[in-house]
Scaffold this motif. Structure first.
Motif, mmCIF file in Angstrom:
data_model
loop_
_atom_site.group_PDB
_atom_site.id
_atom_site.type_symbol
_atom_site.label_atom_id
_atom_site.label_comp_id
_atom_site.label_asym_id
_atom_site.label_seq_id
_atom_site.Cartn_x
_atom_site.Cartn_y
_atom_site.Cartn_z
ATOM 1 N N ILE A 292 5.004 15.562 9.541
ATOM 2 C CA ILE A 292 4.864 15.580 8.394
ATOM 3 C C ILE A 292 3.693 15.832 7.806
ATOM 4 C CG2 ILE A 292 5.011 13.515 7.336
ATOM 5 C CD1 ILE A 292 6.122 11.679 8.756
ATOM 6 N N VAL A 293 3.817 16.643 6.870
ATOM 7 C CA VAL A 293 3.021 16.939 5.980
ATOM 8 C C VAL A 293 2.478 16.204 4.356
ATOM 9 C CG1 VAL A 293 1.845 19.603 4.432
ATOM 10 C CG2 VAL A 293 3.476 19.787 6.888
ATOM 11 N N ALA A 294 1.527 15.380 4.069
ATOM 12 C CA ALA A 294 1.737 14.983 3.078
ATOM 13 C C ALA A 294 0.375 15.231 1.707
ATOM 14 C CB ALA A 294 1.359 13.854 3.190
ATOM 15 N N VAL A 295 0.768 15.478 0.839
ATOM 16 C CA VAL A 295 -0.597 15.881 -1.101
ATOM 17 C C VAL A 295 0.216 14.309 -1.827
ATOM 18 C CG1 VAL A 295 -0.721 17.136 -2.597
ATOM 19 C CG2 VAL A 295 0.458 18.018 -0.717
ATOM 20 N N LYS A 296 -1.629 13.959 -1.350
ATOM 21 C CA LYS A 296 -1.164 12.668 -1.962
ATOM 22 C C LYS A 296 -2.705 12.697 -3.241
ATOM 23 C CE LYS A 296 -2.872 7.906 -0.945
ATOM 24 N NZ LYS A 296 -3.577 6.883 0.163
ATOM 25 N N ASP A 297 -2.068 12.162 -4.191
ATOM 26 C CA ASP A 297 -3.077 12.362 -5.729
ATOM 27 C C ASP A 297 -3.397 10.772 -6.593
ATOM 28 O OD1 ASP A 297 -1.919 11.055 -7.778
ATOM 29 O OD2 ASP A 297 -0.433 12.853 -7.106
ATOM 30 N N HIS A 298 -4.630 10.590 -6.886
ATOM 31 C CA HIS A 298 -4.805 9.210 -7.240
ATOM 32 C C HIS A 298 -5.386 9.325 -9.184
ATOM 33 C CE1 HIS A 298 -6.727 8.071 -2.749
ATOM 34 N NE2 HIS A 298 -6.897 9.380 -2.851
ATOM 35 N N GLY A 299 -3.615 9.957 -9.012
ATOM 36 C CA GLY A 299 -3.304 9.789 -10.785
ATOM 37 C C GLY A 299 -2.790 8.520 -11.579
ATOM 38 N N PRO A 300 -1.702 8.886 -12.304
ATOM 39 C CA PRO A 300 -1.836 7.860 -12.649
ATOM 40 C C PRO A 300 -0.573 7.507 -12.400
ATOM 41 C CG PRO A 300 -0.794 9.788 -14.366
ATOM 42 C CD PRO A 300 -1.877 9.967 -13.316
ATOM 43 N N GLY A 301 -0.158 7.786 -10.979
ATOM 44 C CA GLY A 301 1.052 7.771 -10.314
ATOM 45 C C GLY A 301 2.753 7.467 -11.077
ATOM 46 N N ILE A 302 3.748 7.678 -11.008
ATOM 47 C CA ILE A 302 5.005 7.317 -11.457
ATOM 48 C C ILE A 302 5.507 6.048 -11.575
ATOM 49 C CG2 ILE A 302 7.051 8.971 -11.096
ATOM 50 C CD1 ILE A 302 5.967 10.479 -9.077
ATOM 51 N N GLY A 303 6.598 6.733 -12.674
ATOM 52 C CA GLY A 303 6.295 4.546 -12.652
ATOM 53 C C GLY A 303 8.214 4.685 -11.944
ATOM 54 N N PRO A 304 9.163 3.255 -12.086
ATOM 55 C CA PRO A 304 10.121 3.096 -10.828
ATOM 56 C C PRO A 304 11.520 3.814 -12.145
ATOM 57 C CG PRO A 304 9.730 1.264 -12.469
ATOM 58 C CD PRO A 304 8.257 2.295 -12.240
ATOM 59 N N THR A 305 11.324 3.940 -13.265
ATOM 60 C CA THR A 305 12.501 5.065 -13.961
ATOM 61 C C THR A 305 12.494 6.461 -13.797
ATOM 62 O OG1 THR A 305 11.744 4.943 -16.095
ATOM 63 C CG2 THR A 305 13.005 2.974 -15.700
ATOM 64 N N GLU A 306 11.024 7.086 -14.111
ATOM 65 C CA GLU A 306 11.084 8.298 -13.027
ATOM 66 C C GLU A 306 11.480 9.000 -11.555
ATOM 67 O OE1 GLU A 306 7.339 8.614 -15.219
ATOM 68 O OE2 GLU A 306 8.214 9.931 -16.639
ATOM 69 N N LEU A 307 10.763 8.026 -11.226
ATOM 70 C CA LEU A 307 10.825 7.813 -9.409
ATOM 71 C C LEU A 307 12.129 8.499 -9.102
ATOM 72 C CD1 LEU A 307 9.055 8.432 -7.737
ATOM 73 C CD2 LEU A 307 9.223 5.609 -6.446
ATOM 74 N N PRO A 308 13.426 8.212 -9.248
ATOM 75 C CA PRO A 308 14.259 8.982 -8.599
ATOM 76 C C PRO A 308 14.989 10.192 -8.757
ATOM 77 C CG PRO A 308 14.959 6.763 -9.283
ATOM 78 C CD PRO A 308 13.603 6.551 -10.171
ATOM 79 N N ALA A 343 9.658 14.535 0.039
ATOM 80 C CA ALA A 343 10.132 12.699 -0.985
ATOM 81 C C ALA A 343 9.017 12.315 -1.497
ATOM 82 C CB ALA A 343 10.339 11.317 0.200
ATOM 83 N N VAL A 344 8.891 11.100 -2.043
ATOM 84 C CA VAL A 344 7.544 11.099 -2.802
ATOM 85 C C VAL A 344 7.868 9.189 -2.804
ATOM 86 C CG1 VAL A 344 9.136 10.560 -4.374
ATOM 87 C CG2 VAL A 344 6.114 10.554 -5.242
ATOM 88 N N ASP A 345 6.378 8.772 -2.656
ATOM 89 C CA ASP A 345 5.492 7.166 -2.982
ATOM 90 C C ASP A 345 4.976 7.531 -3.972
ATOM 91 O OD1 ASP A 345 7.205 6.476 0.035
ATOM 92 O OD2 ASP A 345 5.592 6.994 0.992
ATOM 93 N N SER A 346 4.952 6.585 -5.007
ATOM 94 C CA SER A 346 4.969 6.249 -6.074
ATOM 95 C C SER A 346 4.947 4.985 -6.528
ATOM 96 C CB SER A 346 4.234 6.945 -6.486
ATOM 97 O OG SER A 346 3.384 7.210 -7.712
ATOM 98 N N SER A 347 3.449 4.052 -7.525
ATOM 99 C CA SER A 347 3.578 3.275 -8.156
ATOM 100 C C SER A 347 3.196 3.547 -9.513
ATOM 101 C CB SER A 347 3.780 1.764 -7.504
ATOM 102 O OG SER A 347 2.269 1.747 -7.172
ATOM 103 N N THR A 348 3.272 2.857 -10.191
ATOM 104 C CA THR A 348 2.444 3.175 -12.206
ATOM 105 C C THR A 348 1.127 3.056 -11.793
ATOM 106 O OG1 THR A 348 4.499 2.784 -13.220
ATOM 107 C CG2 THR A 348 2.406 2.872 -14.339
#
Length: 363
Positions: A292-308, A343-348
């Protein structure tokens, strides 16, 4: 079915042909009925005319009913076929379905109502299949036309872009002072146009299954370290830093090194675009038979309507600006070509963690 149907009854037994004819006539179907007593006669009639449905027995002189159906299908004749036979063994029915026969009715169950329903059902199925095939052919034709246009346009655009690039190089020595910034803007616009053309061609190759991979056993940790080194200066320019988390143990993956670095570059660039100045963390870990290769940032995140939609083609990202919206779709295609998933894991407000899997190399 309001139009008059044309049916062909294929049976070597005159009594059975008359029974089928009588059942059709009493079923309420508005139909004209033609007959054939062997496979040769049936073939000639089908090729000479258009029938809405064939009513076909198994035991025929020459080709059997199943073999006749198979030959018709192989020759491109897709007329619906109802198998009307006195034989009901499972092996025969399996062969009939494999040969392209639409439906069947045992001769012992023959009645006007049942036969009429079978004929209607077979014709309905046949028409649905024909429409499905026509839709697929139209889609394939549209896709081929689009790819041809894309290839021509990209080829024709690269000529003028190359000329612009050469002119830019020549002008750098001629233009002085504040005007230099205009040259820089033109140069960046030309480079962006080149990237857009490349992305369009890459997305088209992925969609058509034409993406070429050169897979070898590759150390995943070295991929992480190289991606971090390649982007270190760029990240520093934004005021951030890039951190690589790699295990001490070697993790060998079966992968195309350059293509995986392309995926990582895309994900890092995406993080830079949306999380300027925030740290970016790269990592790799073994999980069963995959890495599993991952790239993680600490920015504003992705909202639930945009995530899909982040991996959708032509979706332009969290801030709805920049690019053609192909980068993440290309990354997804490259990972899928390796047999992995992305895939991506994120929240606003909580950053985003993009991750993808790669198969481990055989030890």
């Amino acid at each position: 079915m309001s139009e008059r149907l044309r049916l062909l009854v294929v049976d070597d037994d005159l009594v059975d042909r008359l029974a089928i004819r009588r059942s059709v006539e009493q079923s309420g179907l508005d139909a004209s009925i033609d007959e054939a007593s062997d496979s040769s006669e049936a073939l000639a009639k089908v090729k000479a005319g258009t029938y809405d449905c064939l009513l076909l027995d198994q035991d025929l002189p020459g080709l059997s009913g199943v073999d006749l159906a198979k030959q018709l299908r192989e020759s491109g004749i897709l007329t619906p076929i109802v198998f009307v036979t006195g034989r009901q063994d499972e092996e025969l029915l399996e062969r009939a379905v494999a040969a392209g026969i639409t439906d069947f009715i045992p001769k012992g169950d023959l009645s006007p109502r049942r036969l009429g329903l079978r004929i209607k059902f077979a014709i309905r199925i046949g028409r649905a299949e024909a429409e499905s095939r026509a839709s697929l052919e139209r889609a394939n034709a549209a896709s081929r036309a689009r790819d041809e246009i894309l290839a021509v346009v990209s080829h024709d655009l690269r000529g003028p872009l190359h000329a612009i690039s050469l002119a830019m190089e020549a002008l750098k020595d001629e233009v002085q002072g504040p005007a230099q910034r205009y040259l820089g803007a033109i140069e960046r616009a030309g480079a962006r146009a080149e990237r857009l053309i490349h992305d369009l061609l890459e997305a088209s190759a992925i969609e058509n299954g034409a993406l070429a991979l050169q897979k070898t056993a590759t150390d995943a940790a070295s991929l992480i370290r190289q991606a971090a080194a390649d982007h270190e200066l760029l990240v520093k320019e934004t005021g951030g830093k890039i951190i690589a988390h790699v295990p001490e143990e070697q993790i060998l993956v079966q992968a195309d090194r350059d293509r995986v670095l392309q995926v990582l570059a895309n994900l890092i660039g995406n993080s830079l675009k949306h999380a300027k100045g925030a740290p970016i963390e790269l990592s790799v870990a073994k999980d069963g038979g995959q890495a599993i290769v991952a790239v993680k940032d600490h920015g504003p995140g992705i909202g639930p309507t945009e995530l899909p939609h982040v991996f959708d083609r032509y979706w332009s990202g969290r801030t709805k600006k920049g690019g053609a919206g192909l980068g993440l779709a290309i990354a997804k295609g490259i990972v899928a070509a390796h047999g992995g998933r992305i895939a991506v894991d994120s929240s606003t407000g909580e950053g985003a963690r993009f991750f993808f899997t790669l198969p481990l190399a055989s030890q």
